[in-house]
Design an enzyme around this catalytic site. Structure first.
Site, PDB file in Angstrom:
ATOM      1  N   GLY A 152       4.673   5.851  40.963  1.00 11.71           N
ATOM      2  CA  GLY A 152       5.638   4.757  41.150  1.00 11.71           C
ATOM      3  C   GLY A 152       5.544   3.721  40.048  1.00 11.71           C
ATOM      4  O   GLY A 152       5.710   2.526  40.287  1.00 11.71           O
ATOM      5  N   LYS A 194      15.112  -8.996  22.832  1.00 11.54           N
ATOM      6  CA  LYS A 194      14.560  -8.390  21.617  1.00 11.54           C
ATOM      7  C   LYS A 194      15.732  -8.008  20.713  1.00 11.54           C
ATOM      8  O   LYS A 194      16.493  -7.097  21.026  1.00 11.54           O
ATOM      9  CB  LYS A 194      13.756  -7.142  21.988  1.00 11.54           C
ATOM     10  CG  LYS A 194      13.286  -6.360  20.770  1.00 11.54           C
ATOM     11  CD  LYS A 194      12.553  -5.090  21.166  1.00 11.54           C
ATOM     12  CE  LYS A 194      12.246  -4.242  19.959  1.00 11.54           C
ATOM     13  NZ  LYS A 194      11.731  -2.913  20.332  1.00 11.54           N
ATOM     14  N   VAL A 201      -1.813  11.324  46.406  1.00 12.76           N
ATOM     15  CA  VAL A 201      -1.677  12.782  46.412  1.00 12.76           C
ATOM     16  C   VAL A 201      -3.058  13.358  46.099  1.00 12.76           C
ATOM     17  O   VAL A 201      -3.642  13.073  45.050  1.00 12.76           O
ATOM     18  CB  VAL A 201      -0.634  13.243  45.374  1.00 12.76           C
ATOM     19  CG1 VAL A 201      -0.633  14.772  45.264  1.00 12.76           C
ATOM     20  CG2 VAL A 201       0.745  12.733  45.761  1.00 12.76           C
ATOM     21  N   LEU A 260       4.700   8.852  30.863  1.00  7.77           N
ATOM     22  CA  LEU A 260       3.473   9.101  30.108  1.00  7.77           C
ATOM     23  C   LEU A 260       2.900  10.484  30.408  1.00  7.77           C
ATOM     24  O   LEU A 260       2.159  11.035  29.593  1.00  7.77           O
ATOM     25  CB  LEU A 260       2.446   8.008  30.428  1.00  7.77           C
ATOM     26  CG  LEU A 260       2.877   6.582  30.041  1.00  7.77           C
ATOM     27  CD1 LEU A 260       1.874   5.558  30.548  1.00  7.77           C
ATOM     28  CD2 LEU A 260       3.058   6.444  28.526  1.00  7.77           C
TER      29      LEU A 260
HETATM   30  C1  FAD Z   1      -0.761   0.188  25.475  1.00  2.26           C
HETATM   31  C2  FAD Z   1       0.624   0.592  25.833  1.00  2.26           C
HETATM   32  C3  FAD Z   1       1.718  -0.116  25.344  1.00  2.26           C
HETATM   33  C4  FAD Z   1       3.018   0.294  25.650  1.00  2.26           C
HETATM   34  N1  FAD Z   1       4.079  -0.391  25.125  1.00  2.26           N
HETATM   35  C5  FAD Z   1       5.320   0.052  25.359  1.00  2.26           C
HETATM   36  C6  FAD Z   1       6.442  -0.611  24.813  1.00  2.26           C
HETATM   37  O1  FAD Z   1       6.333  -1.641  24.153  1.00  2.26           O
HETATM   38  N2  FAD Z   1       7.675  -0.089  25.056  1.00  2.26           N
HETATM   39  C7  FAD Z   1       7.852   1.034  25.800  1.00  2.26           C
HETATM   40  O2  FAD Z   1       8.995   1.468  25.957  1.00  2.26           O
HETATM   41  N3  FAD Z   1       6.817   1.666  26.356  1.00  2.26           N
HETATM   42  C8  FAD Z   1       5.562   1.201  26.161  1.00  2.26           C
HETATM   43  N4  FAD Z   1       4.517   1.829  26.735  1.00  2.26           N
HETATM   44  C9  FAD Z   1       4.777   2.920  27.652  1.00  2.26           C
HETATM   45  C10 FAD Z   1       5.243   2.392  28.999  1.00  2.26           C
HETATM   46  O3  FAD Z   1       4.393   1.387  29.466  1.00  2.26           O
HETATM   47  C11 FAD Z   1       5.267   3.542  29.972  1.00  2.26           C
HETATM   48  O4  FAD Z   1       6.017   4.570  29.407  1.00  2.26           O
HETATM   49  C12 FAD Z   1       5.922   3.139  31.243  1.00  2.26           C
HETATM   50  O5  FAD Z   1       5.301   2.019  31.799  1.00  2.26           O
HETATM   51  C13 FAD Z   1       5.914   4.267  32.216  1.00  2.26           C
HETATM   52  O6  FAD Z   1       4.647   4.570  32.639  1.00  2.26           O
HETATM   53  P1  FAD Z   1       4.513   5.704  33.751  1.00  2.26           P
HETATM   54  O7  FAD Z   1       5.357   5.343  34.905  1.00  2.26           O
HETATM   55  O8  FAD Z   1       4.732   7.024  33.108  1.00  2.26           O
HETATM   56  O9  FAD Z   1       2.968   5.664  34.138  1.00  2.26           O
HETATM   57  P2  FAD Z   1       2.121   4.563  34.934  1.00  2.26           P
HETATM   58  O10 FAD Z   1       2.635   3.192  34.781  1.00  2.26           O
HETATM   59  O11 FAD Z   1       0.699   4.834  34.550  1.00  2.26           O
HETATM   60  O12 FAD Z   1       2.324   4.944  36.453  1.00  2.26           O
HETATM   61  C14 FAD Z   1       1.655   6.021  37.055  1.00  2.26           C
HETATM   62  C15 FAD Z   1       1.948   6.015  38.548  1.00  2.26           C
HETATM   63  O13 FAD Z   1       1.373   7.187  39.130  1.00  2.26           O
HETATM   64  C16 FAD Z   1       0.717   6.825  40.325  1.00  2.26           C
HETATM   65  N5  FAD Z   1      -0.312   7.826  40.612  1.00  2.26           N
HETATM   66  C17 FAD Z   1      -1.277   8.297  39.798  1.00  2.26           C
HETATM   67  N6  FAD Z   1      -2.027   9.209  40.447  1.00  2.26           N
HETATM   68  C18 FAD Z   1      -1.504   9.324  41.687  1.00  2.26           C
HETATM   69  C19 FAD Z   1      -1.822  10.100  42.838  1.00  2.26           C
HETATM   70  N7  FAD Z   1      -2.859  10.954  42.851  1.00  2.26           N
HETATM   71  N8  FAD Z   1      -1.078   9.955  43.949  1.00  2.26           N
HETATM   72  C20 FAD Z   1      -0.038   9.102  43.986  1.00  2.26           C
HETATM   73  N9  FAD Z   1       0.330   8.354  42.922  1.00  2.26           N
HETATM   74  C21 FAD Z   1      -0.408   8.464  41.806  1.00  2.26           C
HETATM   75  C22 FAD Z   1       0.163   5.427  40.042  1.00  2.26           C
HETATM   76  O14 FAD Z   1      -0.134   4.727  41.231  1.00  2.26           O
HETATM   77  C23 FAD Z   1       1.354   4.825  39.303  1.00  2.26           C
HETATM   78  O15 FAD Z   1       2.294   4.352  40.229  1.00  2.26           O
HETATM   79  C24 FAD Z   1       3.213   1.428  26.469  1.00  2.26           C
HETATM   80  C25 FAD Z   1       2.130   2.126  26.978  1.00  2.26           C
HETATM   81  C26 FAD Z   1       0.843   1.735  26.677  1.00  2.26           C
HETATM   82  C27 FAD Z   1      -0.305   2.518  27.208  1.00  2.26           C
END
Ligand code: FAD
Length: 512
Positions: free
Chosen positions: A10, A75, A195, A345
């Site tokens: 999420g 931006k 999960v 990610l």
């Molecule tokens: C240092 C850094 C800087 C960044 N800067 C930028 C930027 O400037 N611009 C940009 O576009 N993007 C940027 N990004 C990327 C951006 O932050 C991510 O692409 C975006 O926030 C999406 O993340 P996500 O949802 O894939 O993962 P996350 O935010 O990591 O979410 C993962 C989710 O999975 C859930 N989860 C994990 N394991 C389980 C489980 N077993 N059961 C149930 N739920 C689980 C967690 O609770 C969480 O809700 C950056 C990333 C990093 C690391």
């Protein structure tokens, strides 16, 4: 028929996927988001692409409604500091180059521009707005660029006739929270649980997931949005992860939330400052700055990186907690295997430079809708989705490596090594060509990857990889029109700087 989608995770990826699928399919598809309360989301203060506007407009969300709830700011581009020479800077704005007699203004600048002035400030209007810290909107809400006011409606990335002139800074964690509320109100099922097991059938496809509190959950299609861990796509489906470390070595970041000394002094751009072993971002949110140091731990320890970051952005504020993050840089060979699609990610990440993470999410979702499966699970459709995603990510990889290769820094081991590192794809040939002419649609990375010709040329010219000679043809052409266009850029810029409110004042007006 595919009737149900389970999204695990999420974060921004999970909730962007859930809300977009609801907006596209309504109640014809059941959407569930399973989100752990134990594993926190990434939310460091993110910068975006100007195309993210299509996403919010597709959902029917008005900027003034959601932006203040996400600590959002504007931006207009990225300011690159110290990449070309100590103390120097240039902008990579969201603005296409004007064209005169078939040649871009950058070509004309090489022949007739004032070479003692940076090219970006002569060729773009937006750079003047950055320098003067202006908002892209008047206090009555109208947009500075004519013909683009209002919303883009239910349009997609494929329909960008004009360049939308700005993107946003926001806290991705808060965006996820906002979209969760929006999604639940429109019928997305929200399960807060962990999960613990992902079950597969005899073909190796996901049959169901098992959560800690609520037991089994089945669906037709599973979307892995679990972040860097790739719980479904890597740990269960065994997707091969292709690291980009050989060409992009930054593998860690340390982030700080920094109060702004002067609350009203708000930049309408991201700053990327070249540091000793990487680069430091400044992302102005409403109320604070997001700062972070993206670096390679081959060249600096996390402790030293944190020290360098603090000295640069928050001297004397050792009380601010630092968030150290390991980054997985690269992509899955296939981010869609069987009935499991990885978005966010878990699918790919090419480091934060140029802010592409959320762009990849948006592109992946739009392509998922385009190639949405039915009961035949047509392999060619899946392959096509995988090809599009791989192409986009690999294009960004090339574009980011260009930044390090063309940078004029050789003062630390990190920057010295960047000069001799190998290059991906056809980048070496492109950089060679850029030394004799500006690139065009035929000579930049050829597949859709979010960046256009003007971006490739802006980065090369800004970093100092300038063609040795202007185009010979321009010596034989009447420059009157081009010179008038340079004057027009300046006149447009002056008029807008005079008319537009400051970035802070405009945002304060919608934060009331
Ligand atoms: C240092 C850094 C800087 C960044 N800067 C930028 C930027 O400037 N611009 C940009 O576009 N993007 C940027 N990004 C990327 C951006 O932050 C991510 O692409 C975006 O926030 C999406 O993340 P996500 O949802 O894939 O993962 P996350 O935010 O990591 O979410 C993962 C989710 O999975 C859930 N989860 C994990 N394991 C389980 C489980 N077993 N059961 C149930 N739920 C689980 C967690 O609770 C969480 O809700 C950056 C990333 C990093 C690391």
């Amino acid at each position: 028929m595919i009737r149900s989608v389970a999204i695990v995770g999420g974060g921004t990826a999970g909730w962007m996927t859930a809300t977009y699928l609801k907006a596209a399919f309504g109640d014809r598809i059941d959407v569930t988001v399973v989100e752990s309360a134990q594993v926190s989301r990434i939310g460091v203060g993110e910068a975006t692409f100007s195309t993210v506007r299509h996403f919010f407009d597709y959902l029917g969300l008005d900027e003034a409604e959601w932006l203040p709830k996400c600590a959002g700011g504007y931006k207009l581009g990225i300011r690159f500091e110290n990449w070309s020479a100590p103390g120097e800077y240039f902008y990579h704005p969201f603005e296409r180059l004007r064209v005169v007699d078939g040649f871009s203004l950058a070509d004309w600048w090489l022949e007739h521009g004032d070479r003692s002035q940076p090219f970006d400030r002569q060729c773009f209007v937006t750079t003047a707005l950055c320098e003067a810290k202006r908002a892209p909107r008047m206090l009555d809400g109208s947009l500075f660029a004519a013909g683009l006011d209002g919303s883009l409606g239910r349009s997609t990335l494929a329909e960008q006739r004009a360049q939308f002139p700005y993107a946003y800074h926001f806290d991705a964690d808060r965006v996820a929270g906002f979209l969760a509320e929006y999604g639940v109100a429109r019928g997305v099922r929200h399960v807060v649980d962990d999960v613990e097991h992902v079950a597969q059938d005899e073909r190796g496809w996901i049959s169901h997931i098992v959560t800690k509190e609520r037991g089994e959950l089945t669906a037709d299609l599973f979307v892995d949005c679990t972040g860097f861990r790739g719980l479904l796509i890597n740990q269960t489906m065994g997707a091969e992860f292709m690291s980009f470390q050989d060409v992009l070595p930054n593998n860690r970041a340390v982030a700080l939330r920094v109060p702004r000394d002067e609350a009203t002094d708000m930049n309408p751009y991201t700053t990327a400052y070249a540091a000793g072993a990487g680069w430091i971002w400044t992302i102005p949110l409403f109320g604070r700055n997001g700062n972070g140091y993206v670096y390679s731990d081959q060249f600096i320890s996390p402790e030293d990186a944190e020290r360098e970051l603090r000295a640069h952005v928050a001297p004397g504020r050792d009380d601010l907690p630092a968030n150290h993050i390991r980054m997985r840089i690269g992509r899955n060979r296939d981010a869609w295997i069987g009935n499991c699609v990885a978005i966010g990610l878990s699918g790919a990440f090419v480091e934060p430079l140029e802010s592409t993470g959320i762009f990849f999410i948006q592109y992946a979702i739009e392509q998922l809708v385009k190639y949405f499966p039915d009961e035949r699970w047509d392999e060619t459709q899946r392959r096509e989705w995988n090809t599009r995603m791989a192409n986009a990510v690999d294009g960004v990889k090339e574009f980011l490596v260009l930044h390090y290769k063309s940078a004029r820094r050789e003062d630390t081991p990190y920057w010295k090594e960047a000069k001799v590192r190998q290059m991906p794809g056809s980048l070496a040939a492109r950089l060679d060509l850029a030394r004799s002419q500006l690139l065009d649609e035929e000579t930049i990375y050829p597949n859709y990857h979010g960046f256009e010709t003007y971006s490739w040329n802006t980065m090369n010219l800004g970093l100092g990889n300038v063609p040795a000679h202007p185009r010979p043809a321009l010596r034989h052409m009447d420059p009157t029109q081009a010179l008038a266009e340079f004057a027009q850029v300046k006149a447009d810029a002056d008029a807008m700087v005079a008319a537009l409110p400051s970035c802070y004042d405009y945002l304060a007006s919608i934060n009331d």
